[in-house]
Design a protein around this motif. Sequence first.
Motif, PDB file in Angstrom:
ATOM      1  N   GLU A 253       0.059 -19.590  14.102  1.00 40.83           N
ATOM      2  CA  GLU A 253       0.587 -18.229  14.145  1.00 40.83           C
ATOM      3  C   GLU A 253       0.591 -17.753  15.589  1.00 40.83           C
ATOM      4  O   GLU A 253      -0.465 -17.599  16.212  1.00 40.83           O
ATOM      5  N   GLU A 255       0.849 -15.513  19.033  1.00 36.48           N
ATOM      6  CA  GLU A 255       0.092 -14.302  19.369  1.00 36.48           C
ATOM      7  C   GLU A 255       0.894 -13.020  19.171  1.00 36.48           C
ATOM      8  O   GLU A 255       0.315 -11.950  18.914  1.00 36.48           O
ATOM      9  N   ASN A 258       0.131 -10.743  16.300  1.00 33.83           N
ATOM     10  CA  ASN A 258      -1.052  -9.867  16.346  1.00 33.83           C
ATOM     11  C   ASN A 258      -0.671  -8.415  16.613  1.00 33.83           C
ATOM     12  O   ASN A 258      -1.426  -7.491  16.271  1.00 33.83           O
ATOM     13  N   ASP A 259       0.494  -8.202  17.227  1.00 31.26           N
ATOM     14  CA  ASP A 259       0.936  -6.827  17.524  1.00 31.26           C
ATOM     15  C   ASP A 259       1.124  -6.008  16.256  1.00 31.26           C
ATOM     16  O   ASP A 259       1.100  -4.766  16.291  1.00 31.26           O
ATOM     17  N   SER A 261      -0.797  -6.215  13.510  1.00 27.85           N
ATOM     18  CA  SER A 261      -2.028  -6.116  12.709  1.00 27.85           C
ATOM     19  C   SER A 261      -2.496  -4.674  12.532  1.00 27.85           C
ATOM     20  O   SER A 261      -3.159  -4.347  11.542  1.00 27.85           O
ATOM     21  N   ASP A 262      -2.152  -3.796  13.478  1.00 25.85           N
ATOM     22  CA  ASP A 262      -2.607  -2.403  13.390  1.00 25.85           C
ATOM     23  C   ASP A 262      -1.557  -1.462  12.808  1.00 25.85           C
ATOM     24  O   ASP A 262      -1.778  -0.248  12.743  1.00 25.85           O
ATOM     25  N   SER A 264       0.631   0.339   9.909  1.00 32.60           N
ATOM     26  CA  SER A 264       0.261   0.729   8.543  1.00 32.60           C
ATOM     27  C   SER A 264       1.449   1.115   7.672  1.00 32.60           C
ATOM     28  O   SER A 264       1.313   1.265   6.465  1.00 32.60           O
ATOM     29  N   TYR A 293       6.268 -13.610   8.312  1.00 32.43           N
ATOM     30  CA  TYR A 293       5.088 -12.732   8.375  1.00 32.43           C
ATOM     31  C   TYR A 293       5.356 -11.424   7.638  1.00 32.43           C
ATOM     32  O   TYR A 293       4.532 -10.961   6.840  1.00 32.43           O
ATOM     33  N   THR A 297       3.434 -10.111   4.330  1.00 36.69           N
ATOM     34  CA  THR A 297       2.497  -9.011   4.557  1.00 36.69           C
ATOM     35  C   THR A 297       3.006  -7.676   4.036  1.00 36.69           C
ATOM     36  O   THR A 297       2.245  -6.912   3.431  1.00 36.69           O
TER      37      THR A 297
END
Length: 545
Positions: A253, A255, A258-259, A261-262, A264, A293, A297
């Motif tokens: 996966e 990087e 990762n942006d 992940s926060d 909502s 992704y 998700t």
Amino acid sequence: MYTKFLLLFLFFPYILSSQTQKNTSFKTISGFVTYKNEALSGAKILVKNRNESAKTNFKGFYTIEAKTGEILTFDFLGLKQKAILIEEVTQTLNIELKTENKTPKLQLNKDLKLGGSSIGSLTSGFELVTIDAKTLNKNAATITEAILEKVPSFFTKQNKFGENLIYLKRQELKGPVLWQIDGFGFDMPFPIFIDEIKFIYISCTKLNGCIIKVETTINYDKIKDINFDNYYFSEEDYYNYDAILYENQKKYEPEYLNDFSDTSNSNEVLNTYKKQYSKYKDSDNYHFNVINYFQKTYKNKDILLEVLSDYEKFAANNPEDLKGIAYKYQELNEDKKALAIYRKVANLRPNYAQSYRDLANCFTDLKNYKNFWYIYANYLKKGFKIEDNDIGEIMASEIISNYTKGKKSNLHYPRIKINNADKISEADVRLVFEWNTSEAEFILEFVNPYLQTYQAENSIESSNRLILDQKKKGYTSKEVFIEKQTEGDWFVNFTYLGNKQYKPTILKVTTYYNWGKPNQTKKINVFEFTVENIKTQLLKLNKFS
């Protein structure tokens, strides 16, 4: 709206005919040649029928100038040659050479099809064949080879122990043919001399399958040093549940994911995506990594469509990437968007059989049967044929299906009838496999409820001629039927062997339930593969699920 849609279609033949037949300019092809994952220095790369060659350096790297449509051969003393046809998208070719397989094969079927035979059509029907030993080839190496010469409906495939198992063509998913020798049952024959055979009786019925009964002159009391237990399948011959679930594959996966992940909510996700897009869009497989992704998700279709739209613009001239996008649109039930993509691919690849089939299939999904028929009428008018290969079988199935629909509905379109009495028109399950790049290599494994396995390999190692045929005629697809889905679990597994490029392979699997029947339904699954040599479970089919 329909009028505009039809007018666009009517210009389709003109658009196709306006395309350049072949790119005649030279381009640079490069990559690495390896053997057992080690760099192969001094391997020779040759442009077939032209005095142009190159050799790999100490790192196994090479570059060579070639044109679209030419064939590159890769050679190294003591290793098996590989031949690759250059397509318009070919830039990188990473080649793994292997030793020549010296194990003799009895496979007599010469059809250029994935798996060496056409799974799913009705075989030439016979219930009983009697073979007098006097008519057998006395020089045949084995009884198996002697029978293959007499029964064209049979063919062999080797298991992992190098043993040749006989299958009935087009009924491979039912498992190999069984043997009965002098009244005793075996899964494969023990060594028998041709002059020890009196008669061979072969019975094939839908109820009991195929059994080869052999009557010999052998005096078993005098036989020594033969362990007849060796002539039954061991546990290793059956499926041992060694495939992992697709969703359990361990994937790298990047990087930039990762942006997210926060984030909502959907707005935050889209804003983050737009901010990072210009920075990462040129990264390897960026769009599909983000799509996968998001699909896993957030499960928000609007977000997926926005990323796919950006990917369309980014991949505007790459037919392999565009096909992957079309697969995702079809998975999302966006058939009109998929049709627009397939139009672009058809204009980029006007001489590919797959281009016509994909367009025709999309018109079927949109219930636009008139344009379905015009696509194939135009295909035949241009001199193409519905051949006896994998794409030809898919075309035949879908033409027969639409012909039947038109007949029942009294539709008066310029239809094309396929006169093929052997073709299955109804089945409990029809599977269509499609992949976006002709460089993809893999093994398909089918497991029936009795845990008998059948493998079909699409690779240069198993059939270099097949891969060349796929590229020359332009198809990357295969259909499989389960005519009668008996109770129990059927597994469809996939082992990815790579694709010679620095990008993944996108695989689309369309499962048609109750094919050709009034209650026919379908489901599309799209898979992405980067991890090699891991057996992965794509589907588990159950009659009651």
